[in-house]
Enzyme design. Sequence first.
Site: not given
Length: 323
Positions: A13, A74, A105, A127, A129, A131, A156, A173, A187, A216
């Site tokens: 990615g 890929r 990875d 990447t 993520d 990760d 928001r 993922r 928040g 709220k």
Amino acid sequence: MAKDAIAVLTSGGDAPGMNAAVRAVVRSGINKGFNVLGIKRGYRGLLKKDFVEMDLRSVTNILSLGGTILYTARSKEFQTPEGIQHAAQNCMDMGVKGVVVIGGDGSFRGARDLSERGIPCVGVPGTIDNDIACCDYTIGYDTCLNTIMDMVDRIRDTSESHDRCAVIEVMGRRAGYLALNAGIACGATSILIPEVEVDIEKHVIERMRKTQRTDKKHFIIIVAEGCGVDVHELAKHIQAETGVESRATVLGHTQRGGYPTVKDRVMATRMGNYAVKLLMNNIGNRVVAAQKEDVVDYDIFEALNMTKTIDMNLYNIAHEVSI
Ligand code: ATP
């Protein structure tokens, strides 16, 4: 005598800051006396011998660009024993003495396999993520977090004006770092991440009811894509259970693009430069990693076998504060 060549590719990615890393590899490599070749579209391009000669000016003005000027892809074919062998042969044909692989990875597994075939490779973590177990931080993560924050802030505004609940899916993922940190920064009333078993009643509905009692009226629920929760269904469920009009948004690919933050540009530059220094010393089969303020390196095999855990203290703080 012809100079030794090193090559650089981006794989998996795309992530903002990959270009800054490419630029650092090209400029550092040339300054260290190498010919530097770019490989287009990752391992797929390597199999097609899609090499381009890079010079100091071929990376001008890319520092601030998202995506990757080398393109990414890929390749299943690369993962076969014949594919790896073919890729190694293409490197040898081009006189490539080492490759910098910028990716995640999966890309590092390819770098390990190529190293085993006699082409020293150094992985640079790119990447969104975050990760990769051996790294505190990966290139693109900071930009992506800031992009999510910006978009959730905008959502928001409208959900507050209409007393609505916004259910927002973010990338991740296998890892909840984006969701957790964006959730804190925005928040969110509730943050669902793959590392914590999802309990909609406890983690979403009960929390909303509790905050409804404090008057709220608008809510943000952040869901990491890896939780396997359909945000459109969750929005309907929330509306049915709490009476709060709810809308789902999938942020999708908007999270990948955009110009990289200062942190991503600086870290990508440091890591790209570090990778070249390893190759210059004939050191391959390594992953460059950011740890605290330092750039260090690991054996790829060791790095791929490490596991990364989410900071549960941070998770607990997030939910303690956003009530
Ligand atoms: P991201 O985390 O952004 O998805 P990634 O590098 O993990 O990035 P992958 O699609 O998993 O992305 O891997 C990129 C490429 O690396 C694959 O298309 C394949 O060519 C190669 N690759 C992936 N896994 C392996 C493996 N086990 N062995 C050899 N090569 C691999």
